[in-house]
Design an enzyme around this catalytic site. Structure first.
Site, short mmCIF file in Angstrom:
data_model
loop_
_atom_site.label_atom_id
_atom_site.label_comp_id
_atom_site.label_asym_id
_atom_site.label_seq_id
_atom_site.Cartn_x
_atom_site.Cartn_y
_atom_site.Cartn_z
N LYS A 111 40.42 46.43 24.05
CA LYS A 111 39.00 46.39 24.32
C LYS A 111 38.22 46.65 23.03
O LYS A 111 38.52 47.58 22.27
CB LYS A 111 38.61 47.43 25.36
CG LYS A 111 39.13 47.12 26.76
CD LYS A 111 38.44 45.90 27.34
CE LYS A 111 38.86 45.66 28.78
NZ LYS A 111 38.14 44.51 29.38
N LYS A 218 40.80 35.94 37.94
CA LYS A 218 41.09 37.14 38.70
C LYS A 218 40.92 36.82 40.18
O LYS A 218 39.90 36.25 40.58
CB LYS A 218 40.16 38.28 38.28
CG LYS A 218 40.32 38.66 36.81
CD LYS A 218 39.34 39.74 36.37
CE LYS A 218 39.54 40.08 34.89
NZ LYS A 218 38.59 41.08 34.38
#
Length: 330
Positions: A111, A218
């Protein structure tokens, strides 16, 4: 999802549980992950849109939960899914401890562009990942749309020395992604689209615009496995299956999606149970040898009781379920 095919609300609430699971480290600004688990005819399913999402967006997640718990799923074409480690926006010295939780993973998603941090923090974190994984490890970075176009170009240059597999959602808009892809094409670093697929009114716009080399899908945010498979097929781009910090029940939905894709070129972001300090099953879907088995998850009654959300939070989720069900049915 056709309204006539939606189970009655009473069917959804026959057996459901709201849990609050602590995280090992802060991720996406949260330290506890809440989820609503439901048991359908096909097995356990999960409804866990993040709390800040409005009902319209959350209803798509409920459609996915219904699809997985009440519909027969596509036949898998593989029985094991390779997954990546996920490194939150931690300090560089915390990186080895995070990676140690992802047994055998050869790929790490790092991240970056965390609010309140600087590019120097990202560089230090990615450098620490490269040092820990060695030259054979694969590193991808995820900015969650946190950079503008010029910031993204500058960041890619600063991180290029670490041999990036790809950069995920560096900018928020499809137009910015397209421009960045053109600017950095000579560097050979692919651009992946995540939010531009799962949060878009038109999830195929990014593919039509030539704004990405691959897409991240997703199951929950896209409304279920069948819908996600349609998007991948229509986009005509390689796909990475990822998760939304689900419990192992939600992860099993993502695993089922990855298992049914015709092609699976990249390691998937489905190892995030390693970021949870607790789970709802005695056999959590954490990576072993860099992969996850393709199987449904059975929950543990003791763990459901131990990690049950407060009465107030259970009522909050119950009302959210009612509203989202009404949107799907109406």
């Amino acid at each position: 999802m056709d309204a006539v095919s939606i189970p009655a609300l009473s069917d959804l609430t026959t057996e459901f549980h709201v849990v609050a699971l602590p995280l090992v480290t802060r991720f996406r600004g949260v330290e506890t992950r809440e989820a609503l688990l439901l048991r359908g005819p096909e097995g356990w399913s999960e409804f866990s849109p993040f709390v800040e999402y409005d009902d319209t967006e959350a209803a798509t997640w409920l459609a996915a939960a219904i699809d997985f718990g009440w519909r027969e799923q596509p036949a898998p074409v593989r029985d094991r899914i390779p997954v990546n480690a996920t490194v939150p926006a931690v300090t560089a010295d915390a990186v080895p401890g995070v990676l140690a939780r992802f047994d055998g993973c050869r790929t790490a998603k790092v991240k970056v562009a965390e609010r309140g941090q600087r590019l120097a923090d990202d560089v230090a974190r990615v450098r620490a990942v490269r040092e820990a994984m060695g030259p054979e490890g694969r590193i991808r970075v995820d900015a969650n749309g946190g950079w503008n176009l010029d910031e993204a170009e500058h960041a890619v240059h600063a991180l290029a020395e670490f041999d990036l597999e790809y950069v995920e959602q560096p900018c928020a808009s499809v137009d910015e992604l397209a421009q960045l892809r053109t600017r950095i094409r000579y560097m050979g670093i692919p651009v992946a689209a995540d939010e531009s697929v799962r949060k878009a009114d038109d999830p195929l716009a990014v593919a039509r615009a030539g704004a990405a080399d691959l897409i991240v899908v997703k199951a929950q945010p896209l409304g279920g496995i069948a819908r996600a498979l349609e998007i991948v097929a229509d986009a005509g781009l390689p796909a990475v299956v990822s998760s939304a910090l689900d419990t192992s029940v939600g992860l099993s939905m993502g695993v089922a999606l990855a298992a049914s894709l015709p092609d699976l070129e990249f390691d998937c972001g489905l190892g995030t149970a390693s970021l949870l300090a607790a789970d709802v099953t005695a056999s959590p879907l954490t990576p072993r040898g860099g992969g996850l088995p393709v199987a449904r998850v059975e929950v543990d009654a003791t763990l459901l009781e131990r990690h049950a959300a407060s009465d107030e939070r259970r009522e909050w989720w119950t009302q959210r379920l009612r509203r989202c069900h009404a949107l799907l049915a109406g």
